[in-house]
Design a protein around this motif. Structure first.
Motif, PDB file in Angstrom:
ATOM      1  N   GLY A 165     -28.280  -1.346 -19.580  1.00 33.57           N
ATOM      2  CA  GLY A 165     -29.332  -0.919 -20.498  1.00 33.57           C
ATOM      3  C   GLY A 165     -29.707  -2.001 -21.479  1.00 33.57           C
ATOM      4  N   VAL A 166     -28.695  -2.668 -22.045  1.00 35.72           N
ATOM      5  CA  VAL A 166     -28.980  -3.761 -22.993  1.00 35.72           C
ATOM      6  C   VAL A 166     -29.754  -4.868 -22.293  1.00 35.72           C
ATOM      7  CG1 VAL A 166     -27.942  -5.561 -24.392  1.00 35.72           C
ATOM      8  CG2 VAL A 166     -27.012  -3.276 -24.453  1.00 35.72           C
ATOM      9  N   LEU A 167     -29.335  -5.210 -21.067  1.00 35.77           N
ATOM     10  CA  LEU A 167     -30.039  -6.281 -20.345  1.00 35.77           C
ATOM     11  C   LEU A 167     -31.498  -5.903 -20.110  1.00 35.77           C
ATOM     12  CD1 LEU A 167     -27.469  -7.513 -17.703  1.00 35.77           C
ATOM     13  CD2 LEU A 167     -28.038  -8.467 -19.902  1.00 35.77           C
ATOM     14  N   MET A 168     -31.738  -4.640 -19.743  1.00 28.30           N
ATOM     15  CA  MET A 168     -33.123  -4.233 -19.489  1.00 28.30           C
ATOM     16  C   MET A 168     -33.945  -4.245 -20.762  1.00 28.30           C
ATOM     17  SD  MET A 168     -32.686  -1.209 -16.763  1.00 28.30           S
ATOM     18  CE  MET A 168     -34.416  -1.054 -16.425  1.00 28.30           C
TER      19      MET A 168
ATOM     20  N   SER B  95     -19.992  -0.410 -26.480  1.00 28.31           N
ATOM     21  CA  SER B  95     -21.105  -0.560 -25.536  1.00 28.31           C
ATOM     22  C   SER B  95     -22.335   0.194 -26.026  1.00 28.31           C
ATOM     23  CB  SER B  95     -20.710  -0.043 -24.159  1.00 28.31           C
ATOM     24  OG  SER B  95     -19.520  -0.609 -23.750  1.00 28.31           O
ATOM     25  N   THR B  96     -22.117   1.444 -26.484  1.00 28.45           N
ATOM     26  CA  THR B  96     -23.269   2.207 -26.951  1.00 28.45           C
ATOM     27  C   THR B  96     -23.810   1.629 -28.252  1.00 28.45           C
ATOM     28  OG1 THR B  96     -21.677   3.736 -27.864  1.00 28.45           O
ATOM     29  CG2 THR B  96     -22.708   4.362 -25.823  1.00 28.45           C
ATOM     30  N   ALA B 102     -29.606  -3.275 -29.543  1.00 29.45           N
ATOM     31  CA  ALA B 102     -30.707  -3.799 -28.740  1.00 29.45           C
ATOM     32  C   ALA B 102     -31.994  -3.047 -29.040  1.00 29.45           C
ATOM     33  CB  ALA B 102     -30.363  -3.693 -27.256  1.00 29.45           C
ATOM     34  N   LEU B 103     -31.879  -1.718 -29.205  1.00 31.00           N
ATOM     35  CA  LEU B 103     -33.064  -0.933 -29.567  1.00 31.00           C
ATOM     36  C   LEU B 103     -33.600  -1.373 -30.921  1.00 31.00           C
ATOM     37  CD1 LEU B 103     -32.067   2.637 -28.404  1.00 31.00           C
ATOM     38  CD2 LEU B 103     -33.988   1.304 -27.624  1.00 31.00           C
TER      39      LEU B 103
ATOM     40  N   TYR C 132     -25.001 -12.781 -24.389  1.00 30.85           N
ATOM     41  CA  TYR C 132     -26.053 -13.677 -23.888  1.00 30.85           C
ATOM     42  C   TYR C 132     -27.426 -13.090 -24.186  1.00 30.85           C
ATOM     43  CZ  TYR C 132     -22.851 -16.605 -21.135  1.00 30.85           C
ATOM     44  OH  TYR C 132     -21.877 -17.466 -20.744  1.00 30.85           O
ATOM     45  N   ALA C 133     -27.550 -11.761 -23.940  1.00 29.43           N
ATOM     46  CA  ALA C 133     -28.857 -11.135 -24.149  1.00 29.43           C
ATOM     47  C   ALA C 133     -29.298 -11.268 -25.599  1.00 29.43           C
ATOM     48  CB  ALA C 133     -28.790  -9.663 -23.743  1.00 29.43           C
TER      49      ALA C 133
END
Lengths: 189, 142, 146
Positions: A165-168, B95-96, B102-103, C132-133
Motif C-alpha cells: 500500500g505504501v509503495l502504491m 506497518s499501518t 504515506a497518506l 526507500y519510498a
C-alpha cells in the motif's frame, strides 16, 4: 517493593513524556518524544516479564517509527498551528471514555493473580506441553511460529499488504513504468 | 470493596487507562495530522502495556526455559500468549502507521497543508465551486 | 551529510555489527529473546542507517529497490510454502511434524526455523521498501535547514 518503585517511576516518566507530546508544537520535538515514550514503555515491558515484546518495541518504536516520522516531516511541515477550537469537548469525550474503561476494569482479576482466567486456560497448556512436544526453550517463539502459526501467517500478510500500500501511494513505481513521468508529476506538485 | 489490596491490584489498569486517554485526547483535540498519528501511537502503546500487564504472574519470570531444557517445576513463568499477540501487533502497528504517514504525504502534496481545519476549508470551498458549476449547468441562478 | 565526519566513520563501524546482530537474533531466537520480527526490523535498520548517512544512491547500489520488492513477497512465499510443503507430505497445513516423521520434535525445529526466516525476510523487505519510498520523495526543506 523495589519492583513497584521501578514501575511507578517509569510510569511517572511516561506520563510526563505524554504531556510533553500534548503541549509541544515543534513536530521534531514531538517525534523525538514519541521515541522516548517507546523506549520507556520498553523498559516497563521488561519489568512486566515480556522481554520479546520489549525487544520489538525498542527496535520498532524508537528505531523505524522515528525515522519514518522524521522523513514525513521533511516532506510536509515542521510546526503545528495551534488549534482554534476549545479543548472542552475533547476533554469531555476523553473523560467519559476513560471513566467507562475504568468502570470495566473493576470486575477484572487483580494484577499478577495466578488464578486469573487468562492464566489457567490454553496458555498453561502451552507452557506445560511445549517442552515435550517441541523442545525449544523460548516459549514465545514456540507459540508464535508453532502453535499459532496461522495467526502469524496472517500478520505477515498484513505487513506485506501495508508495504504494498505504501509503495502504491508514494513510490511512483506505476507512473514511471507507463511513460517518462513529466505529465503526471506536474499534476501532483 | 475499595480496600488497599483492591486498589493496588487494579492500579496498573487505571494508570494505563490514563495513558490511553492522553493518546485519545491528542487524536481528538489536535488538528495536525502528524500529531494525530503520534497520539494514535501513544494510545496503541498504552493498550500494549495494558495487555501485557494481564499476562504478569506474581513472582513469575520471563517465559524462556533454560537452554538445556531441565525445567525446575517450582519456577513460575508469566503467560506467554499475550506476548505473542502483542509482538506481532507492534510490527503490524508500524506497518499501518507508515501507511498513514504515506497518506499524510499525499495529502500534503495535494492540499499544501497538514492541518485538519485548513484541509476542511479547502474541501468545502472546492465543493461549493463544484455545486455552483453544476447548478449553472442545470439552469439555476448560481 | 558530507560534512558529518564522525557520523560517517561510526556508521561504517556499526553497520556490519548491526547486520551480524540481526542474524544472531534471527537464528538464535529459539533460545533467547528474538525471532523473525525483531531480526527483520534490525536488519532493515542497518540499511536505513547507511542510507541516511551516505545517501540513497549508495545504499541502493548495495540493496537495489527491485531486490527489496522481490524480498517482500519472497518471505510470505517461504512462510506459506512451508505450509504447502507439509501438505504435500501428507500432513496438515503448517504441521511441522512432516519434515521429520521419525523424530517429530526435530521436524518442529526445522519448521519453526523456516517460518521465522520467512517472517524476517518479509519484515526487513517491507521496512526498507517503506524507507526507500519516503526517501525518494523530494523533501520540502533542504538538509541544511534542520
Amino acid at each position: 517493593m523495589v519492583e513497584m518503585f521501578v514501575d511507578i517511576t517509569l510510569f511517572v516518566m511516561l506520563v510526563a513524556t505524554a504531556i510533553a507530546i500534548v503541549r509541544m508544537r515543534q513536530l521534531f520535538g514531538v517525534v523525538m518524544m514519541a521515541g522516548v515514550f517507546s523506549l520507556l514503555s520498553a523498559m516497563l515491558l521488561v519489568a512486566l516479564d515480556a522481554v520479546d515484546v520489549a525487544f520489538t518495541e525498542a527496535a520498532v518504536g524508537a528505531g523505524i517509527s522515528t525515522v519514518l516520522m522524521l522523513s514525513t516531516l521533511t516532506l510536509t511541515s515542521r510546526i503545528e498551528i495551534p488549534a482554534t477550537r476549545s479543548p472542552l469537548i475533547p476533554l469531555l469525550v476523553v473523560t467519559v471514555t476513560g471513566a467507562a474503561i475504568i468502570y470495566g476494569t473493576l470486575d477484572m482479576p487483580s494484577f499478577g493473580d495466578p488464578n486469573a482466567p487468562a492464566q489457567v486456560g490454553v496458555a498453561a497448556q502451552y507452557l506445560a506441553q511445549s517442552p515435550e512436544e517441541i523442545g525449544i526453550p523460548n516459549v514465545v517463539t514456540v507459540i508464535l511460529a508453532g502453535y499459532r502459526s496461522f495467526d502469524t501467517l496472517g500478520e505477515v500478510a498484513v505487513v506485506f499488504t501495508a508495504g504494498v500500500g505504501v509503495l502504491m501511494l508514494i513510490s511512483g513505481l506505476r507512473r514511471r513504468r507507463r511513460k517518462p513521468d513529466n505529465e503526471s508529476r506536474g499534476k501532483t506538485s | 470493596m475499595f480496600d488497599v489490596d483492591f486498589i493496588l491490584g487494579h492500579l496498573n489498569y487505571w494508570l494505563f487507562t490514563v495513558l490511553m486517554m492522553t493518546g485519545l485526547y491528542i487524536v481528538v483535540a489536535k488538528g495536525n495530522l502528524i500529531k494525530k498519528i503520534v497520539g494514535l501511537n501513544l494510545f496503541q502503546t498504552a493498550v500494549f502495556m495494558f495487555y501485557i500487564s494481564l499476562s504478569k504472574v506474581t513472582g513469575g519470570t520471563a517465559p524462556i526455559f533454560p537452554v538445556d531444557m531441565k525445567i525446575d517445576p517450582t519456577v513460575v513463568y508469566s503467560n506467554p500468549l499475550p506476548h505473542v499477540l502483542i509482538l506481532t501487533a507492534i510490527v503490524v502497528g508500524i506497518s499501518t502507521t507508515s501507511l498513514a504517514l504515506a497518506l499524510v504525504v499525499r495529502i500534503s502534496e495535494e492540499f499544501g497543508t497538514i492541518e485538519e481545519d485548513e484541509i476542511l476549508a479547502i474541501t468545502t470551498e472546492l465543493s461549493h465551486l463544484e455545486n455552483k458549476e453544476l447548478g449553472e449547468a442545470m439552469g439555476g441562478r448560481g | 551529510m558530507r560534512h558529518h565526519l564522525i557520523l560517517r566513520v561510526i556508521t561504517k563501524l556499526l553497520v556490519s555489527s548491526i547486520i551480524l546482530f540481526a542474524l544472531y537474533v534471527q537464528f538464535h531466537g529459539d533460545f533467547s529473546p528474538g525471532g523473525g520480527f525483531q531480526a527483520g526490523v534490525i536488519m532493515a535498520v542497518a540499511f536505513i542507517l547507511y542510507g541516511i548517512v551516505f545517501g540513497l544512491e549508495k545504499v541502493q547500489a548495495v540493496f537495489p529497490a527491485w531486490l527489496v520488492h522481490k524480498l517482500m513477497a519472497l518471505g510470505v512465499l517461504v512462510y506459506a510454502g512451508t505450509g504447502v510443503l507439509s501438505m504435500f507430505l501428507g500432513y496438515n497445513f503448517l504441521d511441522y511434524g512432516a519434515f521429520s516423521p521419525d523424530h517429530p520434535s526435530h521436524g518442529q525445529h526445522w519448521g519453526i526455523l523456516a517460518v521465522e526466516f520467512g517472517v524476517g525476510v518479509t519484515v526487513s523487505g517491507v521496512m526498507v521498501a517503506i524507507y526507500y519510498a519516503f526517501a525518494l520523495r523530494r523533501p520540502a526543506i533542504s538538509d541544511e535547514d534542520w
